[in-house]
Design a protein around this motif. Structure first.
Motif, PDB file in Angstrom:
ATOM      1  N   ALA A  70     -26.002 -59.404  51.835  1.00  0.00           N
ATOM      2  CA  ALA A  70     -27.028 -60.345  52.280  1.00  0.00           C
ATOM      3  C   ALA A  70     -27.201 -61.445  51.237  1.00  0.00           C
ATOM      4  O   ALA A  70     -27.205 -61.182  50.041  1.00  0.00           O
ATOM      5  CB  ALA A  70     -28.363 -59.630  52.500  1.00  0.00           C
ATOM      6  N   SER A  71     -27.320 -62.650  51.706  1.00  0.00           N
ATOM      7  CA  SER A  71     -27.521 -63.792  50.816  1.00  0.00           C
ATOM      8  C   SER A  71     -28.961 -64.272  50.823  1.00  0.00           C
ATOM      9  O   SER A  71     -29.344 -65.127  50.042  1.00  0.00           O
ATOM     10  CB  SER A  71     -26.618 -64.955  51.242  1.00  0.00           C
ATOM     11  OG  SER A  71     -25.276 -64.599  51.113  1.00  0.00           O
ATOM     12  N   THR A  81     -38.998 -61.520  45.680  1.00  0.00           N
ATOM     13  CA  THR A  81     -38.676 -61.736  44.273  1.00  0.00           C
ATOM     14  C   THR A  81     -39.678 -61.040  43.375  1.00  0.00           C
ATOM     15  O   THR A  81     -39.311 -60.331  42.435  1.00  0.00           O
ATOM     16  CB  THR A  81     -38.644 -63.247  43.951  1.00  0.00           C
ATOM     17  OG1 THR A  81     -37.698 -63.877  44.814  1.00  0.00           O
ATOM     18  CG2 THR A  81     -38.268 -63.495  42.503  1.00  0.00           C
ATOM     19  N   LEU A 137     -33.273 -63.086  51.973  1.00  0.00           N
ATOM     20  CA  LEU A 137     -34.250 -62.134  52.473  1.00  0.00           C
ATOM     21  C   LEU A 137     -35.588 -62.833  52.666  1.00  0.00           C
ATOM     22  O   LEU A 137     -36.096 -63.472  51.748  1.00  0.00           O
ATOM     23  CB  LEU A 137     -34.439 -60.979  51.483  1.00  0.00           C
ATOM     24  CG  LEU A 137     -33.205 -60.136  51.187  1.00  0.00           C
ATOM     25  CD1 LEU A 137     -33.425 -59.283  49.960  1.00  0.00           C
ATOM     26  CD2 LEU A 137     -32.874 -59.275  52.380  1.00  0.00           C
ATOM     27  N   LEU A 143     -34.451 -65.811  48.382  1.00  0.00           N
ATOM     28  CA  LEU A 143     -35.337 -64.649  48.464  1.00  0.00           C
ATOM     29  C   LEU A 143     -36.757 -65.162  48.627  1.00  0.00           C
ATOM     30  O   LEU A 143     -37.173 -66.069  47.911  1.00  0.00           O
ATOM     31  CB  LEU A 143     -35.271 -63.801  47.191  1.00  0.00           C
ATOM     32  CG  LEU A 143     -33.966 -63.087  46.882  1.00  0.00           C
ATOM     33  CD1 LEU A 143     -34.064 -62.384  45.542  1.00  0.00           C
ATOM     34  CD2 LEU A 143     -33.617 -62.103  47.976  1.00  0.00           C
ATOM     35  N   LEU A 195     -28.778 -56.315  49.824  1.00  0.00           N
ATOM     36  CA  LEU A 195     -28.090 -57.118  48.827  1.00  0.00           C
ATOM     37  C   LEU A 195     -26.705 -56.549  48.532  1.00  0.00           C
ATOM     38  O   LEU A 195     -25.730 -57.297  48.420  1.00  0.00           O
ATOM     39  CB  LEU A 195     -28.922 -57.218  47.548  1.00  0.00           C
ATOM     40  CG  LEU A 195     -30.226 -58.010  47.684  1.00  0.00           C
ATOM     41  CD1 LEU A 195     -31.058 -57.881  46.419  1.00  0.00           C
ATOM     42  CD2 LEU A 195     -29.963 -59.459  48.023  1.00  0.00           C
ATOM     43  N   ARG A 196     -26.616 -55.223  48.428  1.00  0.00           N
ATOM     44  CA  ARG A 196     -25.309 -54.594  48.202  1.00  0.00           C
ATOM     45  C   ARG A 196     -24.363 -54.827  49.377  1.00  0.00           C
ATOM     46  O   ARG A 196     -23.153 -54.901  49.202  1.00  0.00           O
ATOM     47  CB  ARG A 196     -25.481 -53.103  47.970  1.00  0.00           C
ATOM     48  CG  ARG A 196     -25.975 -52.772  46.600  1.00  0.00           C
ATOM     49  CD  ARG A 196     -25.858 -51.289  46.297  1.00  0.00           C
ATOM     50  NE  ARG A 196     -26.526 -51.012  45.050  1.00  0.00           N
ATOM     51  CZ  ARG A 196     -27.695 -50.397  44.930  1.00  0.00           C
ATOM     52  NH1 ARG A 196     -28.310 -49.938  45.996  1.00  0.00           N
ATOM     53  NH2 ARG A 196     -28.237 -50.214  43.753  1.00  0.00           N
ATOM     54  N   VAL A 214     -34.078 -53.483  50.586  1.00  0.00           N
ATOM     55  CA  VAL A 214     -33.736 -54.742  49.923  1.00  0.00           C
ATOM     56  C   VAL A 214     -32.462 -54.555  49.105  1.00  0.00           C
ATOM     57  O   VAL A 214     -31.523 -55.341  49.216  1.00  0.00           O
ATOM     58  CB  VAL A 214     -34.894 -55.249  49.040  1.00  0.00           C
ATOM     59  CG1 VAL A 214     -34.452 -56.442  48.195  1.00  0.00           C
ATOM     60  CG2 VAL A 214     -36.099 -55.612  49.896  1.00  0.00           C
ATOM     61  N   PHE A 215     -32.420 -53.491  48.293  1.00  0.00           N
ATOM     62  CA  PHE A 215     -31.232 -53.239  47.488  1.00  0.00           C
ATOM     63  C   PHE A 215     -30.017 -52.994  48.375  1.00  0.00           C
ATOM     64  O   PHE A 215     -28.929 -53.492  48.102  1.00  0.00           O
ATOM     65  CB  PHE A 215     -31.452 -52.054  46.543  1.00  0.00           C
ATOM     66  CG  PHE A 215     -32.329 -52.385  45.370  1.00  0.00           C
ATOM     67  CD1 PHE A 215     -31.860 -53.205  44.345  1.00  0.00           C
ATOM     68  CD2 PHE A 215     -33.613 -51.890  45.284  1.00  0.00           C
ATOM     69  CE1 PHE A 215     -32.658 -53.523  43.264  1.00  0.00           C
ATOM     70  CE2 PHE A 215     -34.426 -52.207  44.210  1.00  0.00           C
ATOM     71  CZ  PHE A 215     -33.945 -53.022  43.194  1.00  0.00           C
ATOM     72  N   TRP A 224     -31.041 -48.714  41.749  1.00  0.00           N
ATOM     73  CA  TRP A 224     -29.877 -49.325  41.111  1.00  0.00           C
ATOM     74  C   TRP A 224     -29.333 -48.372  40.118  1.00  0.00           C
ATOM     75  O   TRP A 224     -28.384 -48.393  39.540  1.00  0.00           O
ATOM     76  CB  TRP A 224     -30.187 -50.680  40.483  1.00  0.00           C
ATOM     77  CG  TRP A 224     -31.146 -50.621  39.352  1.00  0.00           C
ATOM     78  CD1 TRP A 224     -30.854 -50.342  38.044  1.00  0.00           C
ATOM     79  CD2 TRP A 224     -32.548 -50.821  39.387  1.00  0.00           C
ATOM     80  NE1 TRP A 224     -31.978 -50.353  37.286  1.00  0.00           N
ATOM     81  CE2 TRP A 224     -33.041 -50.650  38.094  1.00  0.00           C
ATOM     82  CE3 TRP A 224     -33.446 -51.109  40.395  1.00  0.00           C
ATOM     83  CZ2 TRP A 224     -34.387 -50.763  37.779  1.00  0.00           C
ATOM     84  CZ3 TRP A 224     -34.770 -51.234  40.066  1.00  0.00           C
ATOM     85  CH2 TRP A 224     -35.231 -51.069  38.780  1.00  0.00           C
ATOM     86  N   LEU A 282     -39.161 -57.251  43.476  1.00  0.00           N
ATOM     87  CA  LEU A 282     -37.985 -56.831  42.720  1.00  0.00           C
ATOM     88  C   LEU A 282     -38.214 -56.929  41.220  1.00  0.00           C
ATOM     89  O   LEU A 282     -37.781 -56.065  40.462  1.00  0.00           O
ATOM     90  CB  LEU A 282     -36.771 -57.670  43.125  1.00  0.00           C
ATOM     91  CG  LEU A 282     -36.255 -57.438  44.536  1.00  0.00           C
ATOM     92  CD1 LEU A 282     -35.102 -58.392  44.839  1.00  0.00           C
ATOM     93  CD2 LEU A 282     -35.825 -56.002  44.743  1.00  0.00           C
ATOM     94  N   ALA A 337     -28.339 -68.886  47.895  1.00  0.00           N
ATOM     95  CA  ALA A 337     -29.062 -67.653  48.174  1.00  0.00           C
ATOM     96  C   ALA A 337     -30.553 -67.956  48.255  1.00  0.00           C
ATOM     97  O   ALA A 337     -31.023 -68.951  47.704  1.00  0.00           O
ATOM     98  CB  ALA A 337     -28.799 -66.624  47.078  1.00  0.00           C
TER      99      ALA A 337
END
Length: 71
Positions: free
Chosen positions: A22-23, A54, A25, A49, A18-19, A14-15, A71, A57, A47
Motif C-alpha cells: 500500500a502506498s 502517522t 492510507l 498517510l 504497508l507490507r 496498517v502494518f 514489526w 504509527l 505516498a
C-alpha cells in the motif's frame, strides 16, 4: 498506482497493508473531499498517510518493542 486502502485504523492492519505494498492510507472517516487529492498523490508515485495514521504509527514506534510487536 496501487490501491488506496480506505478503512484502516488497527495497527496490525496498517502494518500488513504497508507490507503488502500500500502506498497510502486514509482513515474511515476521512473527508470525502480528501479522496481525489489522495488518489492524485498516489497516481503521481508519492505516498500518503492520514495524519491520524502517522500519529498512531509514531506512538506505536516510540513505545518501543513489545511482545507481539507488528514489526
Amino acid at each position: 498506482m496501487r490501491v488506496l486502502p480506505y478503512q484502516l485504523r488497527i495497527h496490525s492492519y496498517v502494518f500488513a497493508a504497508l507490507r503488502a505494498g500500500a502506498s497510502g492510507l486514509l482513515i474511515k472517516d476521512a473527508d470525502p473531499a480528501d479522496l481525489l487529492p489522495a488518489v492524485a498523490v498516489l497516481a503521481g508515485g508519492d505516498a500518503l498517510l492520514a495524519s491520524a495514521v502517522t500519529r498512531s504509527l509514531i506512538n506505536v514506534f516510540a513505545a518501543g518493542p513489545t511482545a507481539g510487536c507488528p514489526w
